[in-house]
Design a protein around this motif. Structure first.
Motif, mmCIF file in Angstrom:
data_model
loop_
_atom_site.group_PDB
_atom_site.id
_atom_site.type_symbol
_atom_site.label_atom_id
_atom_site.label_comp_id
_atom_site.label_asym_id
_atom_site.label_seq_id
_atom_site.Cartn_x
_atom_site.Cartn_y
_atom_site.Cartn_z
ATOM 1 N N GLU A 144 0.841 -1.190 0.000
ATOM 2 C CA GLU A 144 0.000 0.000 0.000
ATOM 3 C C GLU A 144 0.879 1.244 0.000
ATOM 4 O OE1 GLU A 144 -2.657 -0.229 3.301
ATOM 5 O OE2 GLU A 144 -3.624 -2.083 2.596
ATOM 6 N N ALA A 145 0.435 2.271 -0.708
ATOM 7 C CA ALA A 145 1.195 3.524 -0.780
ATOM 8 C C ALA A 145 0.302 4.601 -1.380
ATOM 9 C CB ALA A 145 2.451 3.352 -1.633
ATOM 10 N N PRO A 146 0.582 5.876 -1.091
ATOM 11 C CA PRO A 146 -0.200 6.951 -1.710
ATOM 12 C C PRO A 146 -0.088 6.963 -3.225
ATOM 13 C CG PRO A 146 1.044 7.780 0.171
ATOM 14 C CD PRO A 146 1.534 6.394 -0.098
ATOM 15 N N TYR A 147 1.087 6.542 -3.758
ATOM 16 C CA TYR A 147 1.322 6.518 -5.198
ATOM 17 C C TYR A 147 1.873 5.153 -5.583
ATOM 18 C CZ TYR A 147 1.261 11.531 -4.288
ATOM 19 O OH TYR A 147 0.916 12.780 -3.868
ATOM 20 N N ARG A 148 1.202 4.508 -6.547
ATOM 21 C CA ARG A 148 1.688 3.237 -7.082
ATOM 22 C C ARG A 148 1.609 3.304 -8.611
ATOM 23 N NH1 ARG A 148 -1.591 -1.437 -4.068
ATOM 24 N NH2 ARG A 148 -3.323 -0.117 -4.778
ATOM 25 N N TYR A 149 2.689 2.904 -9.233
ATOM 26 C CA TYR A 149 2.760 2.903 -10.699
ATOM 27 C C TYR A 149 2.983 1.475 -11.143
ATOM 28 C CZ TYR A 149 4.070 4.279 -15.463
ATOM 29 O OH TYR A 149 4.120 4.430 -16.829
#
Length: 258
Positions: free
Chosen positions: A193-198
């Protein structure tokens, strides 16, 4: 684009939408973000990621000596072999199943070419990440990856929690890169989990829901497609009939300026 994650979103970008350039004979690049002569002020980065290029170098072709500074450069070869040589004396050949890291730091020049004697093109994905330590000495790393049995393999990380792992060390303390794999029709493993994932699909296909639960719309991905996910978006990803191979960035902060 705006980095404020006001609501969960999974922004799907199709492979044909990438900007195509041919910087030299025998080279084709497909850019996910603004790059060189192609500038789109709404598409300069996502999270801390500055570039995600799909590169193809014909036999005998390559990038002549060029310079980088204060950029973390990660390279994943899909097919063929890529020869690297830099001004700090590092040299390596990157093949499928290997991850290469060049931390440009205070400045380094390098060349990238299809390996000598090759009869087929080399295809690779190259990603540029903004570091949070600047003007440091250049660093280089190359390792063969042993895929994890659970389908989630850590390739590179700057996080303290990963300091004891075999992952290549990044100079960004809140970012990590993974190889994610799943067999035919299998769900992908639980993703960080993370605020931004690409997420960049390298091979196979997969389906997912835009957000968790019944409100999430169904989407599908083919090789070269990518998803820019904020918060818990990009839910329930499941591989298609040929399985799936995905490169996934976990990022906890965006690009910083000044």
């Amino acid at each position: 684009m705006t980095d404020a994650a006001t609501r969960p979103r999974a922004d799907l970008r199709r492979a044909p939408e990438r900007y195509r350039s041919t910087p030299a004979e025998g080279i084709e690049t497909r850019h996910a973000f603004s790059f060189s002569g192609h500038y789109d002020p709404k598409n300069t980065h996502f999270g801390a990621l500055l570039a995600c290029n799909e590169e193809t170098l014909a036999p005998g072709a390559g990038f002549d000596e060029h310079r980088h500074r204060d950029t973390e450069i990660l390279t994943w070869v899909v097919e063929g072999a890529l020869a690297h040589r830099d001004s700090d004396g590092h040299a390596g050949v990157v093949r499928p199943g290997m991850i290469q890291h060049l931390g440009a730091g205070s400045g380094v020049t390098h060349t990238e070419r299809n390996v000598g004697g090759a009869e087929v093109p080399v295809r690779f994905v190259q990603m540029w990440l903004q570091p949070d330590t600047f003007d440091a000495p250049p660093v280089y790393g190359l390792r063969r990856v042993e895929p994890s049995a659970d389908g989630l393999t850590l390739l590179a990380s700057g996080m303290e929690r990963d300091s004891g792992s075999a992952a290549l060390r990044l100079r960004r303390s809140d970012a990590a890169l993974y190889l994610v794999t799943a067999g035919p029709w299998q769900p992908l493993p639980a993703l960080p989990e993370a605020p931004y994932r690409y997420a960049h699909l390298v091979a196979g296909s997969l389906g997912y829901r835009t957000v968790p639960g019944p409100q999430g719309g169904g989407r599908s991905m083919e090789p070269g497609d990518s998803v820019r996910a904020t918060g818990p978006a990009f839910a329930d990803p499941t591989a298609g009939p040929d399985g799936a191979e995905l490169l996934l960035w976990e990022m906890h902060s965006p690009v910083s300026y000044g």
